[in-house]
Design an enzyme around this catalytic site. Structure first.
Site, PDB file in Angstrom:
ATOM      1  N   THR A   1      -0.351  -8.246   7.478  1.00  0.00           N
ATOM      2  CA  THR A   1       0.573  -7.142   7.201  1.00  0.00           C
ATOM      3  C   THR A   1       1.594  -6.999   8.329  1.00  0.00           C
ATOM      4  OG1 THR A   1      -1.207  -6.027   6.018  1.00  0.00           O
ATOM      5  CG2 THR A   1       0.699  -4.686   6.597  1.00  0.00           C
ATOM      6  N   ARG A   2       1.142  -7.171   9.566  1.00  0.00           N
ATOM      7  CA  ARG A   2       2.060  -7.040  10.704  1.00  0.00           C
ATOM      8  C   ARG A   2       3.174  -8.079  10.648  1.00  0.00           C
ATOM      9  NH1 ARG A   2      -0.189  -3.648  14.770  1.00  0.00           N
ATOM     10  NH2 ARG A   2      -2.237  -2.964  14.076  1.00  0.00           N
ATOM     11  N   LYS A   3       2.828  -9.289  10.189  1.00  0.00           N
ATOM     12  CA  LYS A   3       3.852 -10.340  10.085  1.00  0.00           C
ATOM     13  C   LYS A   3       4.834 -10.023   8.961  1.00  0.00           C
ATOM     14  CE  LYS A   3       1.281 -14.453  11.579  1.00  0.00           C
ATOM     15  NZ  LYS A   3      -0.075 -14.583  11.002  1.00  0.00           N
TER      16      LYS A   3
ATOM     17  N   CYS B   1       0.850  -1.201   0.000  1.00  0.00           N
ATOM     18  CA  CYS B   1       0.000   0.000   0.000  1.00  0.00           C
ATOM     19  C   CYS B   1       0.884   1.249   0.000  1.00  0.00           C
ATOM     20  CB  CYS B   1      -0.952   0.006   1.190  1.00  0.00           C
ATOM     21  SG  CYS B   1      -0.135  -0.095   2.789  1.00  0.00           S
TER      22      CYS B   1
ATOM     23  N   ASN C   1      -5.076   3.255   2.838  1.00  0.00           N
ATOM     24  CA  ASN C   1      -4.054   2.269   2.499  1.00  0.00           C
ATOM     25  C   ASN C   1      -4.677   1.008   1.904  1.00  0.00           C
ATOM     26  OD1 ASN C   1      -4.764   2.600   5.375  1.00  0.00           O
ATOM     27  ND2 ASN C   1      -3.748   0.630   5.679  1.00  0.00           N
TER      28      ASN C   1
ATOM     29  N   SER D   1      -6.270  -0.353  10.637  1.00  0.00           N
ATOM     30  CA  SER D   1      -6.352  -0.807   9.242  1.00  0.00           C
ATOM     31  C   SER D   1      -5.284  -1.845   8.903  1.00  0.00           C
ATOM     32  CB  SER D   1      -6.216   0.396   8.295  1.00  0.00           C
ATOM     33  OG  SER D   1      -4.884   0.897   8.352  1.00  0.00           O
ATOM     34  N   VAL D   2      -4.387  -2.119   9.851  1.00  0.00           N
ATOM     35  CA  VAL D   2      -3.283  -3.048   9.582  1.00  0.00           C
ATOM     36  C   VAL D   2      -3.580  -4.384  10.256  1.00  0.00           C
ATOM     37  CG1 VAL D   2      -0.797  -3.418   9.766  1.00  0.00           C
ATOM     38  CG2 VAL D   2      -1.688  -1.100   9.497  1.00  0.00           C
TER      39      VAL D   2
END
Length: 303
Positions: free
Chosen positions: A166-168, A130, A272, A161-162
């Site tokens: 995405t965090r990984k 994004c 995003n 929004s994450v």
């Protein structure tokens, strides 16, 4: 009008927002949503929208690909599983649009290089990230005028929004985005930073782009190029806005952007999601138009 049937893999924030975009598409028809958690909100939403669903991952979709005529699949899972998903579906002749930072296929940032993918018969294209979709057009706008020695982008997104995928993938996010700032944006060296902001109420996506030009910047031409590129992005993400800039300081050109979403799944602060899903839908639509016209034939890639 004939539509090309699609499958979505990953019913998280991105997959669910993408589903809303695909339902409005004149040439794409989402027919499958693939997940791994039977209780996920995204799978339930997809079922309610009339899609077939499976909670057995891609393996739950494979037996149905031919019967249901699936030709394009969108992967919104995680960089770690994308290569395997792609291999299995490519073997059945399904083209992959990769919304993870796996980047095993060539990068696609629609306003910059979408047309270059025409006629290349690629079975996997990567949508960068994004942050990449929001900022690389600005780096490219500068590099189309003159050489950029260094491009640095900072993407600030709301924590809400994450999702977990995405965090990984934070390290992959920064590496893939920096690579695309160079390959697609045209900077000799690229750097990417992501900031996940936990503020409540959630903040709108903000993006800062810094470019160091090799020679003294041609202010008028760079400014015109940036405004032209913003208009291109706004064709598919209307909430893409210039907040400040371009600001010139010696050879540094800085642009400050804001991205508001359409609010298809998460509220409008989650621009995003939109910039990623709208770019993926736009890319798939180009390939779908080719498939419908008969100028593109998908061929199975032996696993």
């Amino acid at each position: 009008m004939k539509k090309i049937k699609c499958a979505l893999i990953g019913p998280g924030n991105i997959g669910t927002d993408l589903l809303a975009k695909l339902q409005r598409s004149p040439v794409l028809e989402p027919v499958w949503m693939v997940g791994i958690d039977p209780g996920s909100d995204g799978l339930k939403r997809a079922r309610d929208a009339g899609l077939k669903t499976t909670a057995e991952g891609v393996d739950g979709l494979l037996p149905h690909v031919k019967a249901d005529g699936v030709q394009i699949a969108f992967d919104a899972t995680s960089a770690y599983v994308h290569a395997e998903n792609s291999r299995k579906l490519n073997a059945l002749g399904v083209m992959m649009i990769d919304l993870t930072p796996a980047a095993i296929g060539p990068f696609c940032v629609p306003p910059v290089n979408l047309k270059q993918h025409l006629g290349r018969r690629e079975m996997n294209v990567n949508m960068v990230t994004c942050g990449g979709q929001a900022t690389i057009p600005m780096v490219a706008a500068v590099s189309q005028v003159q050489a950029v020695a260094y491009g640095e982008i900072v993407a600030t997104v709301s924590s809400r929004s994450v999702g977990p995928g995405t965090r990984k993938n934070i390290d992959e996010f920064t590496r893939t985005t920096a690579g695309a700032v160079e390959k697609v944006g045209g900077a000799k060296k690229g750097k990417a930073i992501i900031i996940i902001n936990p503020a409540e109420p959630p903040l709108i996506m903000r993006d800062t782009v810094h470019c160091l030009t090799v020679d003294e910047p041609d202010r008028d031409r760079i400014t015109a190029s940036i405004h032209q590129m913003i208009r291109e992005v706004q064709k598919y993400v209307p909430g893409y806005k210039l907040v400040n800039g371009p600001v010139f300081d010696g050879k540094r050109v800085s642009v400050f952007m804001e991205v508001e979403g359409l609010g298809d799944y998460l509220p409008k602060y989650a621009g995003n999601l939109d910039i990623m899903t709208a770019a993926a839908a736009r890319t798939a639509e180009m390939f779908a138009e080719e498939l419908i016209a008969g100028t593109l034939k998908l061929e199975a890639v032996p696993a």
